[in-house]
Scaffold this active site. Structure first.
Site, PDB file in Angstrom:
ATOM      1  N   GLU A   3       0.825  -1.214   0.000  1.00 26.18           N
ATOM      2  CA  GLU A   3       0.000   0.000   0.000  1.00 26.18           C
ATOM      3  C   GLU A   3       0.856   1.260   0.000  1.00 26.18           C
ATOM      4  OE1 GLU A   3      -2.105  -0.427   3.679  1.00 26.18           O
ATOM      5  OE2 GLU A   3      -3.325  -2.101   2.979  1.00 26.18           O
ATOM      6  N   PRO A   4       1.714   1.456  -0.993  1.00 21.86           N
ATOM      7  CA  PRO A   4       2.551   2.665  -0.982  1.00 21.86           C
ATOM      8  C   PRO A   4       1.741   3.900  -1.376  1.00 21.86           C
ATOM      9  CG  PRO A   4       2.886   1.481  -3.032  1.00 21.86           C
ATOM     10  CD  PRO A   4       1.928   0.649  -2.223  1.00 21.86           C
ATOM     11  N   GLY A   5       2.009   4.994  -0.729  1.00 20.22           N
ATOM     12  CA  GLY A   5       1.354   6.252  -1.082  1.00 20.22           C
ATOM     13  C   GLY A   5       2.403   7.290  -1.434  1.00 20.22           C
ATOM     14  N   ARG A   7       1.914  20.421   5.812  1.00 22.81           N
ATOM     15  CA  ARG A   7       2.976  19.581   6.373  1.00 22.81           C
ATOM     16  C   ARG A   7       4.037  20.347   7.172  1.00 22.81           C
ATOM     17  NH1 ARG A   7       6.070  16.509   4.201  1.00 22.81           N
ATOM     18  NH2 ARG A   7       5.653  14.732   5.547  1.00 22.81           N
ATOM     19  N   CYS A  50      -3.065  34.222   9.354  1.00 23.09           N
ATOM     20  CA  CYS A  50      -2.730  34.919  10.594  1.00 23.09           C
ATOM     21  C   CYS A  50      -2.312  33.967  11.692  1.00 23.09           C
ATOM     22  CB  CYS A  50      -3.920  35.767  11.027  1.00 23.09           C
ATOM     23  SG  CYS A  50      -4.316  36.959   9.760  1.00 23.09           S
ATOM     24  N   GLU A  51      -1.213  33.274  11.499  1.00 24.33           N
ATOM     25  CA  GLU A  51      -0.631  32.402  12.521  1.00 24.33           C
ATOM     26  C   GLU A  51       0.868  32.381  12.294  1.00 24.33           C
ATOM     27  OE1 GLU A  51      -2.115  28.649  13.573  1.00 24.33           O
ATOM     28  OE2 GLU A  51      -4.112  29.008  12.760  1.00 24.33           O
ATOM     29  N   TYR A  88       0.324  14.065   0.314  1.00 27.00           N
ATOM     30  CA  TYR A  88      -0.199  14.717   1.517  1.00 27.00           C
ATOM     31  C   TYR A  88      -0.119  16.240   1.413  1.00 27.00           C
ATOM     32  CZ  TYR A  88       0.312   9.902   3.015  1.00 27.00           C
ATOM     33  OH  TYR A  88       0.235   8.525   3.087  1.00 27.00           O
TER      34      TYR A  88
END
Ligand code: LLP
Length: 420
Positions: free
Chosen positions: A276-278, A315, A345-346, A374
């Site tokens: 199951e490689p992503g 990420r 605003c962070e 991702y």
């Protein structure tokens, strides 16, 4: 070699097209995928596990754009899904139902029902409660469900804590210690509405060292062999995903060493193997292109404020993940370090900190590399920012996979209540 190269004038390009031209026609922020690179990485993975006759199910969670799934399906990939929504994507993109594996710790009865109705290939169950639910849903339909048991072999994968799944302290799988998993597997074999499909394991993601795989697979083989010794059917061992990629330089992933390890452990054991490689299939064949809005000079710091942000690529903020960042135009000489930040605003809204950059000005383009996995799938509309669109260059042609949503699209999802 990376799919993204510089042409004779130093312009970052993909499949013969300049990224600057793609930005001019399709805007920013924009995810750009190299379809040829995705195809090559899948083909290399499939070749590496061909000696053990492995079946490869691409983990859709890494990148579930219909165009990406369809490209991989054409190369023979199946799909690893974790929701009813991902199942609909897989089917819509042309993956045959019997090549779909349904993973995840919390499938609902409705999702299980839809999977059985579609004729799904395999459901990886993660608890006694889930096995009972699958059995009931199958019984109500008068069918038997192909179920593999995801086991937890208590192996630390040496990766970021938020993406480690192999230890017993996590919510994943059923522990092989204390007989819990063996008891459950025996129950599955006795259940009239379940066909035991085998065992599954997945210990985490972005794993760069083969050693955790070796330990987990060894434990899985031992457990599967013991169950077989009792006369139970254990046709498949599903080895999960997790192979890490080079986020510093985007060097191709070495699937050969992984394939050799798998062969060394499982050759001649008689189990059918699933994968199951992503990330390793898509990460390095995608980038997030963004335009500089302003360059702001703080105390001893240069802030390059761009039009992509944590809502487009989470990420760096969530895992302190490193993504290389390159100018889309010629590299030129470096002016010094800069923080590449978004407009959200962070303080945690950044794409890269302290990166050596040339002199930059509003309108210049930057590419955040290795963003094919991702990236877009984890985007949100935080700050009412419509997430970036997605395009793919395949065989020299540009295809729009998803247009950037508009603010009107976002507002259309809501109701304004008629308060009295
Ligand atoms: N199979 C299962 C059951 C999984 O949970 C995962 C990933 C995979 C396969 C695919 O693993 P891969 O080959 O992509 O490592 N959002 C995080 C990664 C989360 C991974 C979750 N599970 C990140 O951006 O690093």
């Amino acid at each position: 070699m990376s799919s993204f190269t510089r042409d004779s004038e130093g312009m970052l390009s993909v499949g013969g097209l300049r990224l600057a031209d793609i930005a001019a026609s399709h805007g920013t922020p924009l995810y750009v995928y190299a379809g040829d690179g995705i195809r090559d990485d899948f083909t290399r993975f499939a070749a590496a596990v061909a000696p053990v006759n492995g079946t490869v199910h691409f983990a859709l969670k890494a990148n579930s754009a219909l165009g990406v799934i369809a490209l991989l399906a054409r190369q023979g990939a199946g799909a690893d899904i974790v929701s009813g929504g991902e199942m609909e994507r897989a089917l819509a993109a042309g993956v045959a139902a019997d090549k779909i594996v349904f993973s995840g710790v919390g499938k609902t009865a409705a999702e299980i029902g839809a999977a059985l109705d579609a004729g799904i290939g395999q459901i990886n169950a993660e608890s006694q409660q889930e096995i009972e639910m699958i059995s009931q849903v199958a019984a109500a339909r008068g069918v038997t469900a192909p179920v593999a048991l995801r086991v937890n072999v208590d192996v630390a994968p040496k990766t970021h804590a938020k993406i480690s799944t192999g230890q017993r302290s996590t919510k994943f799988g059923v522990s092989t210690s204390q007989n819990e998993a063996a008891t459950l597997y025996r129950q599955m074999a006795e259940d009239a509405h379940i066909t035991p499909a085998g065992l599954a394991v997945h210990i985490g993601s972005q794993i760069l060292d083969l050693d955790p795989f070796e330990r987990a697979y060894g434990a899985l083989l031992e457990f599967g062999t013991a169950l077989r010794g009792e006369g139970l059917p254990v046709p498949i061992l599903d080895l999960g995903g997790g192979i890490g990629v080079d986020y510093q330089h985007g060097e191709p992933t070495d699937f050969t060493a992984y394939g050799a390890l798998v062969e060394q452990i499982f050759a001649d054991t008689g189990f059918r193997l699933g994968f199951e490689p992503g990330r390793s299939i898509v990460a390095n064949s995608g980038l997030l292109m963004s335009a500089v809005i302003h360059v702001k000079h703080g105390d001893n710091k240069r802030f390059v404020i761009v039009d992509a942000a944590m809502n487009d690529l989470l990420r760096p903020t969530l895992y302190e993940a490193h993504h290389a960042i390159q100018p889309v135009g010629p590299l030129g000489s470096m002016e010094g370090p800069a923080d590449i930040v978004g407009p959200v605003c962070e303080t945690g809204d950044y794409l890269g900190l302290d990166r050596m950059m040339p002199s930059l000005a509003g309108g210049d383009l930057l590419a955040v590399m290795s963003a094919g996995a991702y990236g877009a799938v984890m985007a949100s509309s935080y700050n009412t920012r419509p997430p970036a669109g997605e395009v793919m260059v395949l065989d020299g042609e540009l295809h729009v996979l998803r247009r950037q949503r508009s603010v009107a699209d976002l507002l259309a999802e809501e109701e304004l209540p008629a308060f009295t």
